[in-house]
Design an enzyme around this catalytic site. Structure first.
Site, PDB file in Angstrom:
ATOM      1  N   THR A 160      20.076 -64.387 -49.282  1.00  0.00           N
ATOM      2  CA  THR A 160      20.698 -64.897 -48.059  1.00  0.00           C
ATOM      3  C   THR A 160      19.674 -65.568 -47.151  1.00  0.00           C
ATOM      4  O   THR A 160      18.484 -65.230 -47.200  1.00  0.00           O
ATOM      5  CB  THR A 160      21.360 -63.718 -47.310  1.00  0.00           C
ATOM      6  N   ASP A 161      20.163 -66.465 -46.287  1.00  0.00           N
ATOM      7  CA  ASP A 161      19.259 -67.084 -45.296  1.00  0.00           C
ATOM      8  C   ASP A 161      18.856 -66.084 -44.204  1.00  0.00           C
ATOM      9  O   ASP A 161      17.938 -66.341 -43.437  1.00  0.00           O
ATOM     10  CB  ASP A 161      19.906 -68.325 -44.670  1.00  0.00           C
ATOM     11  N   GLU A 162      19.558 -64.931 -44.157  1.00  0.00           N
ATOM     12  CA  GLU A 162      19.278 -63.973 -43.072  1.00  0.00           C
ATOM     13  C   GLU A 162      17.885 -63.361 -43.200  1.00  0.00           C
ATOM     14  O   GLU A 162      17.367 -62.793 -42.244  1.00  0.00           O
ATOM     15  CB  GLU A 162      20.383 -62.899 -43.027  1.00  0.00           C
ATOM     16  N   TYR A 212      20.608 -54.966 -43.109  1.00  0.00           N
ATOM     17  CA  TYR A 212      21.061 -55.756 -44.261  1.00  0.00           C
ATOM     18  C   TYR A 212      20.003 -56.777 -44.666  1.00  0.00           C
ATOM     19  O   TYR A 212      19.569 -56.825 -45.819  1.00  0.00           O
ATOM     20  CB  TYR A 212      22.382 -56.470 -43.938  1.00  0.00           C
ATOM     21  N   LYS A 250      34.880 -59.669 -42.806  1.00  0.00           N
ATOM     22  CA  LYS A 250      34.007 -60.750 -42.353  1.00  0.00           C
ATOM     23  C   LYS A 250      34.814 -61.670 -41.449  1.00  0.00           C
ATOM     24  O   LYS A 250      36.038 -61.722 -41.521  1.00  0.00           O
ATOM     25  CB  LYS A 250      33.458 -61.528 -43.565  1.00  0.00           C
ATOM     26  N   PRO A 298      38.495 -60.287 -32.441  1.00  0.00           N
ATOM     27  CA  PRO A 298      37.322 -59.756 -31.729  1.00  0.00           C
ATOM     28  C   PRO A 298      36.123 -60.691 -31.826  1.00  0.00           C
ATOM     29  O   PRO A 298      35.641 -60.996 -32.915  1.00  0.00           O
ATOM     30  CB  PRO A 298      37.035 -58.430 -32.463  1.00  0.00           C
ATOM     31  N   ILE A 299      35.658 -61.175 -30.678  1.00  0.00           N
ATOM     32  CA  ILE A 299      34.478 -62.052 -30.634  1.00  0.00           C
ATOM     33  C   ILE A 299      33.332 -61.244 -30.032  1.00  0.00           C
ATOM     34  O   ILE A 299      33.432 -60.771 -28.891  1.00  0.00           O
ATOM     35  CB  ILE A 299      34.737 -63.295 -29.738  1.00  0.00           C
ATOM     36  N   ARG A 330      26.428 -69.899 -36.761  1.00  0.00           N
ATOM     37  CA  ARG A 330      26.294 -69.721 -38.201  1.00  0.00           C
ATOM     38  C   ARG A 330      26.527 -71.078 -38.864  1.00  0.00           C
ATOM     39  O   ARG A 330      27.209 -71.945 -38.326  1.00  0.00           O
ATOM     40  CB  ARG A 330      27.320 -68.694 -38.724  1.00  0.00           C
ATOM     41  N   ASN A 357      26.048 -68.644 -44.532  1.00  0.00           N
ATOM     42  CA  ASN A 357      27.340 -67.926 -44.539  1.00  0.00           C
ATOM     43  C   ASN A 357      28.372 -68.642 -45.401  1.00  0.00           C
ATOM     44  O   ASN A 357      28.579 -69.843 -45.243  1.00  0.00           O
ATOM     45  CB  ASN A 357      27.914 -67.833 -43.124  1.00  0.00           C
ATOM     46  N   LYS A 385      17.653 -57.215 -48.144  1.00  0.00           N
ATOM     47  CA  LYS A 385      17.660 -58.400 -49.003  1.00  0.00           C
ATOM     48  C   LYS A 385      16.259 -59.008 -49.086  1.00  0.00           C
ATOM     49  O   LYS A 385      15.814 -59.451 -50.148  1.00  0.00           O
ATOM     50  CB  LYS A 385      18.663 -59.446 -48.484  1.00  0.00           C
ATOM     51  N   SER A 395      26.871 -55.991 -48.463  1.00  0.00           N
ATOM     52  CA  SER A 395      26.707 -57.327 -47.882  1.00  0.00           C
ATOM     53  C   SER A 395      27.109 -57.456 -46.412  1.00  0.00           C
ATOM     54  O   SER A 395      27.005 -58.542 -45.855  1.00  0.00           O
ATOM     55  CB  SER A 395      27.517 -58.331 -48.706  1.00  0.00           C
TER      56      SER A 395
END
Ligand code: NAD
Ligand code: TYD
Length: 350
Positions: free
Chosen positions: A131-133, A156, A195, A211-212, A220, A185, A160, A86
């Protein structure tokens, strides 16, 4: 339906779905099938593991013969399929395992259902949790609808999307009763701290950098995991056969604004000066092919099935932070790897 197979039930969302079904439907036998990868943790289900209607099966969905025997031996009527690799970053590192688990594993389960049900589909259901991805990446405006064409962009989301296509192909070709939901998400308790949200909570607690990726401007649409579980319950029981349902909470955040809110929420609960954790924010190299924006239109689900989220984001986030702060053992077991020993300790002598 009496015998319900839930795959991936030791994972983040799966454990919430298993708990809801075990507690709400004492007349169902719930079979939680999970191979316990790094993301599977049976401690997530400690509170219900001795319940009479709960059964754990340690098995790998990539094993086609095993899937056939699981359906046969337990006379499975319905499946809620969540088991998957995932994490997008891991899919960038190693796409192959995503094809093996998410695509081949799903096809193995479809085949097992097809052979076991043998054309007699009354009171049978194959429900795929997606997933919406799969819809790809949005610009500044617009929402993903159930009719939005698939346009996956990461390994990923491609795996899916592929598994969704197979589920639909089995409906079209073999007339298998199926449902699919595509959710935004999730956040909440028991999420593996790789995550964004649990990673940042853990790092704020330990004074480590947050970390960004890139400029933090990616957006999201966040939903509380327990609300995803109630949506799955609604769709499983009352959704239309053959339909897709989008699930989301109309709750869009840029990553940077979300992490700032998270810092403030943690500061408040830790008794720190509000905003002081924001100094931990560290901009790092962007994710390759980073999808810009996800946003779900869930109006079909809300109007047809009367579902709505139980909490707003501030409430859900506060509950989540409190849970991680109150469950430091869980977090320590997960970050140290000790959770991997739980299965041996609790199941090997049964
Ligand atoms: P997760 O990574 O926390 O859990 C996945 C579970 O699947 C783990 O328990 C793991 O052990 C199990 N698993 C993995 N490979 C397996 C295999 N080969 N055989 C048997 N079990 C295996 O994932 P999650 O975040 O709980 O997501 C669950 C499902 O929901 C996935 O299908 C995911 O695509 C979908 N989803 C997730 C989100 C999200 O925000 N996390 C959003 C929408 C949809
Ligand atoms: P993630 O929780 O991995 O979910 P997904 O990639 O499936 O949306 O990431 C959420 C967002 O946060 C995504 O835009 C990537 C970003 N992100 C960071 O900026 N830093 C991090 O350390 C992680 C894990 C994610």
């Amino acid at each position: 339906m009496t015998n319900i197979l839930i795959t991936g039930g030791a994972g983040f969302i799966g454990s919430h779905v298993v708990r809801l079904f075990v507690n709400k439907y004492p007349n169902y036998n719930i079979f939680n099938l999970d191979s316990l990868t790094y993301a599977g943790n049976l401690e997530n289900l400690r509170d219900i593991e001795d319940t009479d209607n709960y059964h754990f099966i340690k098995a790998d969905i990539r094993d086609s013969q095993k899937m056939l025997s699981v359906f046969k031996e337990n006379n499975i009527d319905g499946i809620i399929h969540l088991a998957a690799e995932s994490h997008v970053d891991r899919s960038i590192e190693n796409p192959t395992i995503f094809v093996e688990t998410n695509v081949l594993g799903t096809v193995n389960l479809l085949n097992a259902a097809r052979h076991h049900w043998n054309g007699k589909f009354d009171n049978k259901l194959f429900y795929h949790v997606s997933t919406d991805e799969v819809y790809g990446s949005l610009g500044e405006t617009g929402f993903f609808l159930e009719t939005t064409p698939y346009d996956p962009k990461s390994p990923y989301s491609s795996s899916k999307a592929s598994s969704d296509h197979f589920v639909r192909a089995y409906e079209n070709t073999y007339k298998m009763p199926v449902k699919i939901s595509n959710c935004s998400n999730n956040y909440g308790s028991f999420q593996f701290p790789e995550k964004l949200i649990p990673l940042c909570i853990n790092n704020i607690k330990n004074g480590k950098p947050l970390p960004i990726y890139g400029k933090g401007e990616n957006i999201r649409d966040w939903l509380f995991v327990e609300d995803h579980a109630t949506a799955i319950d609604e769709i499983f029981h009352n959704g239309k056969l053959g339909d897709t349902y989008n699930i989301g909470g109309l709750n869009e955040w840029t990553n940077i604004d979300l992490v700032k809110l998270l810092c403030n929420t943690c500061d408040e609960l830790l008794g720190n000066e509000i905003g002081s954790s924001q100094k931990l924010i560290t901009y790092v190299t962007d994710r390759a092919g980073h999808d810009m924006r996800y946003a779900i239109d869930a109006s079909k689900l809300t109007s047809e099935l009367n579902w709505k989220p139980s909490v707003n984001f501030e409430q859900g986030l506060k509950k989540t932070v409190e849970w991680y702060f109150n469950n430091t053992d869980w977090l320590e077991n997960v970050t140290s790897g000790n959770y991997l020993k739980y299965y041996e300790k609790h199941y090997n002598n049964r």
